[in-house]
Write a protein that holds these residues in place. Structure first.
Motif, PDB file in Angstrom:
ATOM      1  N   CYS A  17     -31.753 -23.118  38.301  1.00 16.93           N
ATOM      2  CA  CYS A  17     -31.879 -21.824  39.098  1.00 16.93           C
ATOM      3  C   CYS A  17     -31.826 -20.738  37.979  1.00 16.93           C
ATOM      4  O   CYS A  17     -31.106 -20.392  37.257  1.00 16.93           O
ATOM      5  CB  CYS A  17     -30.994 -21.670  39.994  1.00 16.93           C
ATOM      6  N   LYS A  44     -22.671 -13.052  42.657  1.00 16.14           N
ATOM      7  CA  LYS A  44     -23.494 -12.947  43.841  1.00 16.14           C
ATOM      8  C   LYS A  44     -24.575 -14.351  43.762  1.00 16.14           C
ATOM      9  O   LYS A  44     -24.612 -14.810  44.781  1.00 16.14           O
ATOM     10  CB  LYS A  44     -24.332 -11.830  44.185  1.00 16.14           C
ATOM     11  N   ASN A  45     -25.091 -14.521  42.697  1.00 13.11           N
ATOM     12  CA  ASN A  45     -26.157 -15.639  42.549  1.00 13.11           C
ATOM     13  C   ASN A  45     -25.471 -17.070  42.489  1.00 13.11           C
ATOM     14  O   ASN A  45     -26.144 -17.878  42.887  1.00 13.11           O
ATOM     15  CB  ASN A  45     -26.997 -15.206  41.289  1.00 13.11           C
ATOM     16  N   ILE A  46     -24.313 -16.929  41.983  1.00 11.55           N
ATOM     17  CA  ILE A  46     -23.531 -18.112  42.063  1.00 11.55           C
ATOM     18  C   ILE A  46     -23.380 -18.757  43.328  1.00 11.55           C
ATOM     19  O   ILE A  46     -23.323 -19.791  43.658  1.00 11.55           O
ATOM     20  CB  ILE A  46     -22.346 -18.022  41.272  1.00 11.55           C
ATOM     21  N   GLY A  47     -22.915 -17.497  44.376  1.00 13.41           N
ATOM     22  CA  GLY A  47     -22.758 -17.989  45.635  1.00 13.41           C
ATOM     23  C   GLY A  47     -23.986 -18.448  46.526  1.00 13.41           C
ATOM     24  O   GLY A  47     -24.088 -19.231  47.316  1.00 13.41           O
ATOM     25  N   LYS A  65     -25.221 -22.037  44.064  1.00 11.92           N
ATOM     26  CA  LYS A  65     -24.268 -22.860  44.184  1.00 11.92           C
ATOM     27  C   LYS A  65     -24.077 -23.990  43.001  1.00 11.92           C
ATOM     28  O   LYS A  65     -24.423 -25.141  43.114  1.00 11.92           O
ATOM     29  CB  LYS A  65     -24.034 -23.575  45.418  1.00 11.92           C
ATOM     30  N   GLN A 118     -23.600 -26.313  39.722  1.00 11.47           N
ATOM     31  CA  GLN A 118     -22.359 -27.263  39.226  1.00 11.47           C
ATOM     32  C   GLN A 118     -22.140 -27.052  37.761  1.00 11.47           C
ATOM     33  O   GLN A 118     -21.048 -27.315  37.275  1.00 11.47           O
ATOM     34  CB  GLN A 118     -22.803 -28.747  39.533  1.00 11.47           C
ATOM     35  N   GLN A 154     -12.668 -20.311  42.600  1.00 18.31           N
ATOM     36  CA  GLN A 154     -13.616 -20.363  43.501  1.00 18.31           C
ATOM     37  C   GLN A 154     -14.119 -19.022  43.993  1.00 18.31           C
ATOM     38  O   GLN A 154     -15.348 -18.964  44.411  1.00 18.31           O
ATOM     39  CB  GLN A 154     -13.224 -21.223  44.669  1.00 18.31           C
ATOM     40  N   GLY A 211     -17.465 -20.107  42.868  1.00 18.75           N
ATOM     41  CA  GLY A 211     -17.726 -20.981  43.961  1.00 18.75           C
ATOM     42  C   GLY A 211     -17.058 -22.254  43.836  1.00 18.75           C
ATOM     43  O   GLY A 211     -16.475 -22.568  43.113  1.00 18.75           O
ATOM     44  N   GLU A 212     -17.484 -23.192  44.628  1.00 20.25           N
ATOM     45  CA  GLU A 212     -16.708 -24.326  45.099  1.00 20.25           C
ATOM     46  C   GLU A 212     -17.279 -25.480  44.406  1.00 20.25           C
ATOM     47  O   GLU A 212     -16.411 -26.438  44.053  1.00 20.25           O
ATOM     48  CB  GLU A 212     -16.531 -24.744  46.538  1.00 20.25           C
ATOM     49  N   ARG A 213     -18.430 -25.318  43.790  1.00 17.84           N
ATOM     50  CA  ARG A 213     -18.963 -26.522  43.106  1.00 17.84           C
ATOM     51  C   ARG A 213     -18.987 -26.564  41.596  1.00 17.84           C
ATOM     52  O   ARG A 213     -19.123 -27.705  40.948  1.00 17.84           O
ATOM     53  CB  ARG A 213     -20.345 -26.740  43.682  1.00 17.84           C
ATOM     54  N   LEU A 214     -18.943 -25.441  41.013  1.00 19.91           N
ATOM     55  CA  LEU A 214     -19.061 -25.468  39.508  1.00 19.91           C
ATOM     56  C   LEU A 214     -17.792 -26.191  38.672  1.00 19.91           C
ATOM     57  O   LEU A 214     -16.639 -25.821  38.987  1.00 19.91           O
ATOM     58  CB  LEU A 214     -18.903 -24.002  39.164  1.00 19.91           C
TER      59      LEU A 214
END
Length: 515
Positions: free
Chosen positions: A242, A252-255, A258, A260, A293, A297-300
């Protein structure tokens, strides 16, 4: 036998084979995603193959096959397609830094013998001057325009009108790319890379990411580090890449995307670590992983670092936030990876295991490397090529050592070495690293002047304000006195300079050295 082993991914002869095979493997899976206004757009691995062949057909229709094609712009799908469509037509791609002035861009375009220029809207303000200064450029291709305009062809129209198969005889040993090094001193040099060197480096080490992993690309795409590791390596592993449209909107773009995994340089990592430490101070009872997070975010789960020295303490800091920080090392002249850690094969204080298909030796303290990833030389610069490649070995200019398990350690930069009047040698990086984690300095440098060692810094205004520091010089002297106490006399810092402005930097964000 060492417990540490590294293995390559599937090997490719050239980049056309890489693009074609990844389309066969991953087909309708998204290869790239990006944001356009409030909408997320995407292109699949099949699209990437089809559109790159369409661009190759377009070059053929314009009589540009085999010529040098420059590309200037933000990280984007059209940028990637321009790259692949050019090199996979047996032509030569010339990526140029979008941040340069019109004069500097024109000089590089002329030096690289460019016949066509693909650009996006970020270049509109400099385009007229470039056209006047580069009379040998025959075609201009606008990657932002839907329709042709006066003097420029629309990238998207070229793709639409030139769909179909394309075949070319690719010589993997011939030059396919000219990359201009930013360099911390002197005139930039045009690094000549081949299909073989780029394909070898992209596939040299399996980083262990699963097919379908999502990555967010935040670095300038014209650099070898970003293109090889963010684009080529991700494609080899079936990763979805991405594009981040602005460093101001990275959180914002991480949100939105998402991710990893992400690829960063230490400057960005240090900035994010400071933000995390501020959050921790603000919410001392909150779990650190929960705070992370809010930013990532929750996935990185993994950040890959390269391009400059990474303080090992940051690896521990990020581990507390539940994120693996993985360091590697390389240079444009080696396409660029020379060594890399992975989650499965890692030593914290090293810059990684030497990649397969590469050999490293230490000569007079300097790291020398050779292998299939090595450049062909510098474009039209035999003198600099001869200075860089000695007996088939590439001089990195970095000082270091290799341990018994094949891991590489950097100890300094050879040309930065301070030679004192008493014959003693001092590595400025060794002294600079002693300030790692000291938040008062936003930027700093150690160098020699008139036979004495000088410390120069640009303060972090936020930290100065938060700590209520009235005398930055006195605070710096206190820190330096503490460091000097553990140093031999010849290594001690004698002079302190506090700057009002940031240091001058290269286009890749590295501080330009003083000599």
């Amino acid at each position: 036998m060492s417990e540490y082993t590294v293995k390559p991914t599937k090997r490719y002869r050239d980049l056309f084979e890489l693009v074609r095979d990844t389309a066969a493997l991953y087909g309708e899976q998204d290869a790239f995603r990006w944001k356009k206004k409030k909408q997320v757009l995407s292109k699949t691995y099949n699209d990437t193959l089809a559109d790159s062949m369409a661009f190759s057909n377009a070059l053929a229709s314009l009589g540009l096959v085999g010529r040098h094609i420059a590309v200037i712009g933000a990280s984007s799908y059209p940028w990637v397609i321009t790259y692949f469509g050019t090199v996979n037509s047996a032509s030569v791609i010339v990526p140029i830094d979008k941040e340069l002035s019109a004069g500097d861009i024109s000089e590089l375009l002329n030096r690289a013998d460019v016949s066509a220029l693909a650009y996006d809207s970020l270049l509109y303000d400099r385009l007229d001057e470039i056209k006047k200064s580069c009379p040998n450029i025959e075609q201009f291709i606008d990657m932002s325009a839907e329709e042709d305009s006066d003097g420029s062809l629309s990238f998207w129209r070229l793709i639409e009108e030139n769909k179909g198969e394309f075949k070319a005889e690719i010589d993997p040993d011939k030059m396919c790319s000219i990359l201009f090094t930013s360099g911390t001193t002197g005139k930039s040099k045009g690094v000549m890379l081949s299909h073989k060197s780029l394909a070898d480096n992209a596939t040299c080490m399996d980083m262990g990411e699963e097919v379908g992993t999502v990555s967010l690309s935040v670095l300038p795409i014209h650099h070898a580090y970003c293109f090889t590791c963010d684009i080529l390596c991700c494609m080899c592993g079936g990763v979805t890449c991405c594009f981040n449209d602005s460093m101001m909107r990275i959180v914002k773009n991480i949100g939105i995307f998402k991710p990893q995994i992400m690829l960063m340089v230490p400057l960005i990592i240090e900035s994010l670590n400071y933000k995390l430490s501020e959050l921790s101070a603000q919410y001392p009872d909150a779990p650190k992983k929960a705070l992370a997070q809010q930013v990532f975010g929750e996935r990185l789960h993994t950040i890959y670092s390269g391009g400059a020295y990474l303080n090992p303490k940051l690896i521990d800091d990020f581990a507390e936030y539940g994120i693996s920080l993985i360091q590697g090392y390389g240079m444009t002249e080696f396409s660029p990876r020379i060594s890399a850690n992975t989650r499965a094969c890692c030593k914290k204080n090293s810059v990684g295991h030497i990649i397969p298909n590469a050999e490293v030796k230490i000569e007079d303290g300097e790291i020398m490397v050779r292998g299939d990833s090595m450049m062909l030389g510098y474009y039209k610069d035999e003198k600099e090529t001869a200075a860089a490649i000695c007996g088939g070995w590439l001089r990195t200019g970095d000082l270091g050592r290799v341990d018994e398990d094949g891991f590489l350690y950097i100890t300094g930069r050879k040309k930065n070495l301070i030679i004192l009047a008493n014959g003693e040698n001092v590595s400025p990086e060794e002294l600079e690293n002693k300030f790692a984690g000291w938040l008062l300095a936003k930027e700093l440098m150690v160098y020699a002047e008139n036979g004495t060692i000088v410390f120069e810094m640009f303060p972090n205004a936020d930290v100065v304000s938060a700590l209520g520091i009235n005398d930055v010089y006195a605070a710096a002297k206190e820190k330096i006195d503490e460091i000097n106490a553990d140093l031999p006399l010849y290594k001690r810092i004698v002079r302190i300079i506090i700057r009002d402005t940031e240091f001058e930097k290269t286009s890749s964000g590295k501080v330009k050295r003083k000599y």
